[in-house]
Design an enzyme around this catalytic site. Structure first.
Site, PDB file in Angstrom:
ATOM      1  N   LYS A  18       9.510   5.071   7.355  1.00 34.38           N
ATOM      2  CA  LYS A  18       9.662   5.349   8.891  1.00 34.38           C
ATOM      3  C   LYS A  18       8.893   4.083   9.299  1.00 34.38           C
ATOM      4  O   LYS A  18       7.817   3.441   8.639  1.00 34.38           O
ATOM      5  CB  LYS A  18       9.153   6.579   9.359  1.00 34.38           C
ATOM      6  CG  LYS A  18       7.410   6.573   9.899  1.00 34.38           C
ATOM      7  CD  LYS A  18       6.688   6.771   8.466  1.00 34.38           C
ATOM      8  CE  LYS A  18       6.526   7.795   7.544  1.00 34.38           C
ATOM      9  NZ  LYS A  18       5.760   7.251   6.084  1.00 34.38           N
ATOM     10  N   SER A  74       0.908  -1.223  -0.022  1.00 29.95           N
ATOM     11  CA  SER A  74      -0.244  -0.072   0.044  1.00 29.95           C
ATOM     12  C   SER A  74       0.783   1.223  -0.049  1.00 29.95           C
ATOM     13  O   SER A  74       0.729   2.290  -0.647  1.00 29.95           O
ATOM     14  CB  SER A  74      -0.928   0.194   1.262  1.00 29.95           C
ATOM     15  OG  SER A  74      -1.744   1.368   1.335  1.00 29.95           O
ATOM     16  N   ASP A 119       5.060   2.083  14.399  1.00 29.40           N
ATOM     17  CA  ASP A 119       4.320   2.403  13.231  1.00 29.40           C
ATOM     18  C   ASP A 119       3.565   3.757  13.131  1.00 29.40           C
ATOM     19  O   ASP A 119       3.448   4.293  12.152  1.00 29.40           O
ATOM     20  CB  ASP A 119       2.931   1.237  13.285  1.00 29.40           C
ATOM     21  CG  ASP A 119       2.594   0.976  11.692  1.00 29.40           C
ATOM     22  OD1 ASP A 119       1.655   1.628  11.396  1.00 29.40           O
ATOM     23  OD2 ASP A 119       3.235   0.185  10.984  1.00 29.40           O
ATOM     24  N   ARG A 128       1.361  -7.234  10.522  1.00 27.71           N
ATOM     25  CA  ARG A 128       2.888  -6.786  11.030  1.00 27.71           C
ATOM     26  C   ARG A 128       2.517  -5.830  12.051  1.00 27.71           C
ATOM     27  O   ARG A 128       3.344  -5.766  12.934  1.00 27.71           O
ATOM     28  CB  ARG A 128       3.339  -5.907   9.732  1.00 27.71           C
ATOM     29  CG  ARG A 128       2.532  -4.582   9.268  1.00 27.71           C
ATOM     30  CD  ARG A 128       3.168  -3.994   8.258  1.00 27.71           C
ATOM     31  NE  ARG A 128       2.272  -2.566   7.892  1.00 27.71           N
ATOM     32  CZ  ARG A 128       2.155  -1.546   8.492  1.00 27.71           C
ATOM     33  NH1 ARG A 128       2.905  -1.376   9.661  1.00 27.71           N
ATOM     34  NH2 ARG A 128       1.384  -0.612   8.306  1.00 27.71           N
ATOM     35  N   TYR A 180      15.364  -8.053  -4.186  1.00 23.99           N
ATOM     36  CA  TYR A 180      15.580  -6.721  -4.075  1.00 23.99           C
ATOM     37  C   TYR A 180      17.085  -6.229  -4.630  1.00 23.99           C
ATOM     38  O   TYR A 180      17.443  -5.339  -5.079  1.00 23.99           O
ATOM     39  CB  TYR A 180      15.508  -6.301  -2.803  1.00 23.99           C
ATOM     40  CG  TYR A 180      14.059  -6.443  -1.927  1.00 23.99           C
ATOM     41  CD1 TYR A 180      12.971  -6.028  -2.968  1.00 23.99           C
ATOM     42  CD2 TYR A 180      13.930  -7.118  -0.839  1.00 23.99           C
ATOM     43  CE1 TYR A 180      11.742  -6.524  -2.127  1.00 23.99           C
ATOM     44  CE2 TYR A 180      12.859  -7.345  -0.282  1.00 23.99           C
ATOM     45  CZ  TYR A 180      11.565  -7.072  -1.094  1.00 23.99           C
ATOM     46  OH  TYR A 180      10.180  -7.233  -0.552  1.00 23.99           O
ATOM     47  N   HIS A 214      14.206  -2.522   6.448  1.00 24.14           N
ATOM     48  CA  HIS A 214      14.739  -1.515   6.191  1.00 24.14           C
ATOM     49  C   HIS A 214      16.060  -1.543   6.397  1.00 24.14           C
ATOM     50  O   HIS A 214      16.753  -0.904   5.251  1.00 24.14           O
ATOM     51  CB  HIS A 214      14.127  -0.435   7.206  1.00 24.14           C
ATOM     52  CG  HIS A 214      12.701   0.042   6.848  1.00 24.14           C
ATOM     53  ND1 HIS A 214      12.030   0.776   7.813  1.00 24.14           N
ATOM     54  CD2 HIS A 214      11.701  -0.530   6.204  1.00 24.14           C
ATOM     55  CE1 HIS A 214      10.627   0.980   7.239  1.00 24.14           C
ATOM     56  NE2 HIS A 214      10.635   0.130   6.414  1.00 24.14           N
ATOM     57  N   LEU A 258       9.187  -1.386   2.665  1.00 22.26           N
ATOM     58  CA  LEU A 258       8.895  -2.796   3.163  1.00 22.26           C
ATOM     59  C   LEU A 258       8.769  -2.857   4.503  1.00 22.26           C
ATOM     60  O   LEU A 258       8.453  -1.660   5.441  1.00 22.26           O
ATOM     61  CB  LEU A 258      10.309  -3.419   2.854  1.00 22.26           C
ATOM     62  CG  LEU A 258      11.023  -3.621   1.434  1.00 22.26           C
ATOM     63  CD1 LEU A 258      12.160  -3.942   1.328  1.00 22.26           C
ATOM     64  CD2 LEU A 258      10.022  -4.191   0.301  1.00 22.26           C
ATOM     65  N   SER A 313      10.057  -6.899  -5.851  1.00 23.94           N
ATOM     66  CA  SER A 313       9.364  -7.631  -4.804  1.00 23.94           C
ATOM     67  C   SER A 313       9.881  -8.918  -4.816  1.00 23.94           C
ATOM     68  O   SER A 313      10.538  -9.487  -5.861  1.00 23.94           O
ATOM     69  CB  SER A 313       8.003  -7.454  -5.392  1.00 23.94           C
ATOM     70  OG  SER A 313       7.021  -8.425  -4.703  1.00 23.94           O
ATOM     71  N   ARG A 314       9.631  -9.607  -3.767  1.00 27.30           N
ATOM     72  CA  ARG A 314       9.928 -11.054  -3.601  1.00 27.30           C
ATOM     73  C   ARG A 314       9.182 -11.852  -4.411  1.00 27.30           C
ATOM     74  O   ARG A 314       9.875 -12.995  -5.200  1.00 27.30           O
ATOM     75  CB  ARG A 314       9.812 -11.656  -2.276  1.00 27.30           C
ATOM     76  CG  ARG A 314      10.754 -10.979  -1.023  1.00 27.30           C
ATOM     77  CD  ARG A 314      10.799 -11.964  -0.133  1.00 27.30           C
ATOM     78  NE  ARG A 314      11.765 -11.358   0.924  1.00 27.30           N
ATOM     79  CZ  ARG A 314      11.490 -10.705   2.238  1.00 27.30           C
ATOM     80  NH1 ARG A 314      10.293 -10.360   2.262  1.00 27.30           N
ATOM     81  NH2 ARG A 314      12.754 -10.529   2.835  1.00 27.30           N
TER      82      ARG A 314
END
Length: 329
Positions: free
Chosen positions: A96, A13, A177, A164, A57, A78, A73, A35-36
């Site tokens: 962030k 997103s 977050d 997550r 990546y 990060h 990600l 992307s993976r």
């Protein structure tokens, strides 16, 4: 310099929103996405008319045609991907929270300086025209000395350990977050660090903070009352109160409007500037500017500010006893 060529790590997103904003800027181009999953990368590339799609990546990071990499990600990825970018002399805009803790943040900052590569945390709120106007009002003394800041950021999200937000293995918790926003906002507007930090959190069944309250105490008489949550709809408004008046901001983290009041509750000034796309375009434009001017960090969001906020969050987590599994290794 020709058009700045961006590479996007991630297809979630946040990467979608950032890429939408990036498409509106004329001095850069979306050159690659990784992307993976090859399927997700190719789907994303098709949606945004991106020439290159990578499964993995590292291939994107090593692409010599990429000038700057945006990292969108999970928190726990990060540091690793930013480090690889810096080692390959790729400029980085990293979402962030920058990393899980100040130790990892400092490691990236030192590496960027050693390799003379641009590095910035994607704290987009700082770059919004509304935030910049609020900062200007404060610096010009429109509300006098700032005495109190109230800012919250939170919503209701049903528990899901695999998500997550709740998963400690993915750096979950409201603080990293969401809490990073009001903490950054307060320290940015006050332009200094607190002298004392008080906090409390409700830890959920997965072991991360599901809601918290934070009080930043400044010995010169200012307080910042901050909170974040994903178990309750606490909203995302902010109020900055001073000796001569106050400023009200709806949804401060993405605001395009702000109101200035005197102490008689009369609105004496206001600001409104709708985003060109969604608000992410301003931080992207700043990265483009910095790269064109040969800057290694943004004067609006310098690396020391990122480290300062991470130090504050380290102290807060220490008060709660919240340690992530990766930090025990």
């Amino acid at each position: 310099m020709n058009k700045i060529r961006w590479g996007i790590l991630g297809t979630g997103s946040i990467a979608t929103q950032f890429s939408s904003a990036l498409k509106a800027l004329e001095d850069c181009t979306l050159a690659a996405v990784a992307s993976r999953s090859a399927e997700r990368a190719e789907k994303f590339a098709k949606e945004f008319q991106i020439e290159k799609a990578y499964a993995g990546y590292e291939a994107l990071i090593k692409d010599p045609d990429i000038d700057v990499v945006y990292i969108g990600l999970h928190h726990t990825e990060h540091k690793k991907e930013a480090k690889l970018c810096l080692e390959h002399k790729k400029a980085v805009l990293c979402e962030k929270p920058f990393t899980l803790n100040s130790r990892d943040t400092k490691e990236l900052i030192d590496l960027a300086k050693e390799n003379k590569v641009f590095l910035m945390e994607a704290m987009w709120t700082k770059f919004l025209p509304a935030t910049q106007r609020i900062k200007k009002w404060i610096d010009e003394g429109k509300i006098g000395k700032v005495l109190h800041i109230r800012a919250s950021f939170g919503f209701r999200f049903e528990f899901d350990y695999n998500h997550r937000l709740f998963n400690p293995d993915l750096g979950g918790g409201a603080l990293l977050d969401l809490g990073v926003y009001p903490i950054t906002y307060a320290t940015f507007l006050l332009n200094r660090l607190p002298d004392k930090i008080y906090s409390s959190a409700i830890m959920g069944k997965s072991g991360v903070d599901e809601q918290n309250v934070i009080l930043l105490h400044y010995n010169d008489g200012a307080l910042a009352d901050l909170s974040s949550a994903f178990c309750a709809q606490i909203g995302s408004d902010a109020v900055i109160l001073g000796e001569k008046g106050y400023i009200k901001v709806k949804e401060f983290f993405k605001a395009d409007t702000a109101y200035l009041y005197d102490n008689n509750h009369q609105c004496i000034d206001s600001f409104k500037k709708p985003h060109i796309v969604n608000g992410y375009e301003y931080e992207a434009a700043e990265v483009n500017r910095c790269l064109r001017e040969g800057l290694l960090e943004s004067p609006i969001n310098p690396l020391q500010s990122t480290l300062d906020v991470m130090n504050i969050m380290d102290e807060i987590r220490m008060q709660w006893g919240l340690v992530y599994p990766q930090e025990l290794k």
